[in-house]
Design an enzyme around this catalytic site. Structure first.
Site, PDB file in Angstrom:
ATOM      1  N   THR A  98     -19.053  -4.560  34.734  1.00 11.45           N
ATOM      2  CA  THR A  98     -19.183  -6.007  34.622  1.00 11.45           C
ATOM      3  C   THR A  98     -18.266  -6.503  33.532  1.00 11.45           C
ATOM      4  OG1 THR A  98     -20.798  -7.771  34.593  1.00 11.45           O
ATOM      5  CG2 THR A  98     -20.989  -6.155  32.861  1.00 11.45           C
ATOM      6  N   SER A 145     -11.361 -11.698  36.198  1.00  6.50           N
ATOM      7  CA  SER A 145     -11.671 -11.315  37.584  1.00  6.50           C
ATOM      8  C   SER A 145     -10.412 -11.171  38.439  1.00  6.50           C
ATOM      9  CB  SER A 145     -12.630 -12.323  38.224  1.00  6.50           C
ATOM     10  OG  SER A 145     -11.968 -13.514  38.602  1.00  6.50           O
ATOM     11  N   CYS A 205      -9.235  -7.335  36.746  1.00  6.17           N
ATOM     12  CA  CYS A 205     -10.127  -6.171  36.737  1.00  6.17           C
ATOM     13  C   CYS A 205     -10.835  -6.018  38.084  1.00  6.17           C
ATOM     14  CB  CYS A 205     -11.155  -6.324  35.618  1.00  6.17           C
ATOM     15  SG  CYS A 205     -12.353  -4.974  35.566  1.00  6.17           S
ATOM     16  N   THR A 247     -14.699  -6.643  38.177  1.00  5.98           N
ATOM     17  CA  THR A 247     -15.160  -7.978  37.789  1.00  5.98           C
ATOM     18  C   THR A 247     -14.883  -8.928  38.944  1.00  5.98           C
ATOM     19  OG1 THR A 247     -14.597  -7.508  35.481  1.00  5.98           O
ATOM     20  CG2 THR A 247     -14.880  -9.820  36.076  1.00  5.98           C
TER      21      THR A 247
END
Length: 179
Positions: free
Chosen positions: A6, A164, A167, A170
């Site tokens: 996360t 996001s 990654c 994410t």
């Protein structure tokens, strides 16, 4: 296999505090199990925000323990964080938990880890998790160069959006909480 991965980002800016987290839960290194997990939560009568990165089951255990410490110390964020870190580090079962927490109230922002660390950042910005470094860099740039035109919640959301895009652990299903 564990469920994890996360990104959590938190910022203090212009008298406000905001935390954002993505919604992706990953099984191992290759399977997305959930897109809409909520890893940022309000605690202690909505006066504290906490976010976790790491193993989901471990994080829920830490949320419960942290909330108990907040209640025990009447909402004193720093004391609750230090007490949790001490317990986490010294308890043989808790020591095996694989998660990190960012906790904040209107005045204080802290990183709490299982190694007993409680860290308050110099610049009012923290990020953890797989996309943490991307979010941290984006958040610092946003605060430094657009801070006068953005609110804390906007900095938090945009930092997560940028993370996001970089990654793979994410996603862009973002939860933002603001104090």
């Amino acid at each position: 296999m564990e469920l994890h991965a996360t990104t959590i980002f938190a910022v203090q800016h212009d008298g406000k505090a905001a935390m954002a987290g993505d919604g992706q839960v990953t099984l191992g290194e290759s399977v997305v199990m959930k897109h809409t997990a909520k890893k940022v939560r309000r605690l202690f009568h909505d006066k504290v925000i906490a976010g976790f990165a790491g193993s989901v089951a471990d994080a829920f255990t830490l949320f419960e323990k942290f909330e108990a410490k907040l209640n025990e110390y009447n909402g004193n964020l720093e004391r609750a964080a230090v007490e949790l870190a001490q317990q986490w580090r010294s308890d043989s079962v808790l020591r095996k938990l694989e998660a990190m927490l960012i906790v904040m109230d209107k005045d204080t922002l802290l990183l709490v880890s299982g190694t007993g660390e409680v860290i308050e950042p110099d610049d009012g910005i923290l990020a953890i998790g797989s996309g943490g470094n991307y979010a941290l860099a984006a958040g610092r740039a946003l605060k430094r160069h657009n801070g006068g035109q953005m609110e804390a919640k906007d900095i938090a959301r945009h930092a997560l959006e940028i993370a996001s895009e970089i990654c793979v652990f994410t996603n862009d299903h973002i939860t933002v909480e603001e104090l």
